[in-house]
Design a protein around this motif. Sequence first.
Motif, PDB file in Angstrom:
ATOM      1  N   UNK A  79      -5.880   8.634  -2.590  1.00  0.00           N
ATOM      2  CA  UNK A  79      -6.214   7.212  -2.620  1.00  0.00           C
ATOM      3  C   UNK A  79      -4.908   6.411  -2.702  1.00  0.00           C
ATOM      4  N   UNK A  80      -4.608   5.549  -1.715  1.00  0.00           N
ATOM      5  CA  UNK A  80      -3.383   4.752  -1.789  1.00  0.00           C
ATOM      6  C   UNK A  80      -3.278   3.897  -3.047  1.00  0.00           C
ATOM      7  N   UNK A  81      -4.414   3.412  -3.542  1.00  0.00           N
ATOM      8  CA  UNK A  81      -4.379   2.602  -4.759  1.00  0.00           C
ATOM      9  C   UNK A  81      -3.945   3.434  -5.955  1.00  0.00           C
ATOM     10  N   UNK A  89       3.044   2.655 -12.954  1.00  0.00           N
ATOM     11  CA  UNK A  89       2.992   3.164 -14.323  1.00  0.00           C
ATOM     12  C   UNK A  89       4.151   4.090 -14.644  1.00  0.00           C
ATOM     13  N   UNK A  90       4.917   4.493 -13.635  1.00  0.00           N
ATOM     14  CA  UNK A  90       6.057   5.359 -13.864  1.00  0.00           C
ATOM     15  C   UNK A  90       5.776   6.828 -13.694  1.00  0.00           C
ATOM     16  N   UNK A  91       4.613   7.165 -13.170  1.00  0.00           N
ATOM     17  CA  UNK A  91       4.231   8.567 -13.036  1.00  0.00           C
ATOM     18  C   UNK A  91       4.552   9.162 -11.669  1.00  0.00           C
ATOM     19  N   UNK A  92       4.727   8.356 -10.674  1.00  0.00           N
ATOM     20  CA  UNK A  92       5.019   8.838  -9.333  1.00  0.00           C
ATOM     21  C   UNK A  92       6.291   8.176  -8.841  1.00  0.00           C
ATOM     22  N   UNK A  93       7.248   8.923  -8.291  1.00  0.00           N
ATOM     23  CA  UNK A  93       8.469   8.294  -7.780  1.00  0.00           C
ATOM     24  C   UNK A  93       8.159   7.425  -6.575  1.00  0.00           C
ATOM     25  N   UNK A  94       8.805   6.289  -6.493  1.00  0.00           N
ATOM     26  CA  UNK A  94       8.529   5.350  -5.404  1.00  0.00           C
ATOM     27  C   UNK A  94       8.825   5.954  -4.038  1.00  0.00           C
ATOM     28  N   UNK A  97       5.738   7.425  -2.355  1.00  0.00           N
ATOM     29  CA  UNK A  97       4.576   6.589  -2.051  1.00  0.00           C
ATOM     30  C   UNK A  97       4.277   6.494  -0.551  1.00  0.00           C
ATOM     31  N   UNK A  98       5.237   6.173   0.334  1.00  0.00           N
ATOM     32  CA  UNK A  98       4.896   6.058   1.766  1.00  0.00           C
ATOM     33  C   UNK A  98       4.306   7.337   2.352  1.00  0.00           C
ATOM     34  N   UNK A  99       4.896   8.490   2.026  1.00  0.00           N
ATOM     35  CA  UNK A  99       4.376   9.745   2.551  1.00  0.00           C
ATOM     36  C   UNK A  99       2.978  10.051   2.052  1.00  0.00           C
ATOM     37  N   UNK A 100       2.729   9.795   0.786  1.00  0.00           N
ATOM     38  CA  UNK A 100       1.396  10.029   0.225  1.00  0.00           C
ATOM     39  C   UNK A 100       0.353   9.149   0.917  1.00  0.00           C
ATOM     40  N   UNK A 101       0.671   7.877   1.075  1.00  0.00           N
ATOM     41  CA  UNK A 101      -0.292   6.953   1.688  1.00  0.00           C
ATOM     42  C   UNK A 101      -0.579   7.358   3.129  1.00  0.00           C
TER      43      UNK A 101
END
Length: 336
Positions: A79-81, A89-94, A97-101
């Motif tokens: 889920x991108x959200x 929240x500091x739990x996932x490195x920024x 994010x693009x690759x996950x989304x």
Amino acid sequence: MTSPAVPTADAALAAPKEFGIIPKLAAEAFGTFILVFGGLGVALFSDPSSAPLPAPLAIGLSVAVGIAAVGHISGGHFNPAVTLGTAVAGRTPWKAVPGYVLAQLVGGALGALVLWVSVRTLPNLSNLSSVQPIFTHISNGVDDLSPNKFPMAAGLLAEVVATAVFLGIILAATSKRAAKGVAPWAIGITLAILIQSIAPITNASINPARSTATAIFAETNSLGQLWIFWLAPLLGAVIAGLIFRGFGSPDDVIVTGAPGAPSFTTVEGLPTEGATASEVEAAEAAEREAGAETRLDLATSGEDDAIIDAPGTSDRPRTDEDDAKSFFDRDKQSDR
């Protein structure tokens, strides 16, 4: 009090290796595929009056089993959200994010594609224009596309609040202090409840990848409202992430979806951003070992009171027997 220990070379070698980016992206795509194909497949093909499994529960269980299966690889966002909220929240490195989304969008689109091909095999639905209304029916919308004709304001409010609550449950259920093994099912059941509660308003998105997957194969008016179901869930996720970052416990070891998932928050005396849960555990073990050495040094020097009274130097709670032993040992020393 000893200084915080860091993982030794032997501890680092003994710790399990972190998964690479390719397995993580594959896990995110696979989990989102399960969500769309399994959860929305029930909504698409089942008769609500006779289906043994309601669609909201099917979606929630799809997320739960996805997290249980591959959450230890990627954290089980799907889920991108969720990805954005955990980054805030500091739990996932920024940088992740693009690759996950992108992986979530690909997985969701593939799930919807399989459903679309399945529908097209029916003789009376071989025409493209006949299939689009079916996907519009399970897509998200407001105003005329809302199941009960709710306006945009109601849809935005419902999606923001539901996503914020959903992310709050995720952040709480996956913290170090939460009971182990319950996160997938707590997250899945929460999602099922939230979908059931706001489905009459927007058909319940709470997930931009899910909304995009069905809108691709729906009528153009669904695509025209897709921005709503990106904006509202992302806004709700950011709100929850900021609240958690401001009020969350600083000594929580973060797992982003399941035991063994990457951890990125600060733990006093332990690795910070970029550390994995295994690295944190190794550091904790090294710190406990250092504490044991401190107790041994104190014992050989005869400083029994310091052994008992020093905070954090015992792995078990202080008992009456300990107090009695300390009292009599003190008397023996005075007799000498």
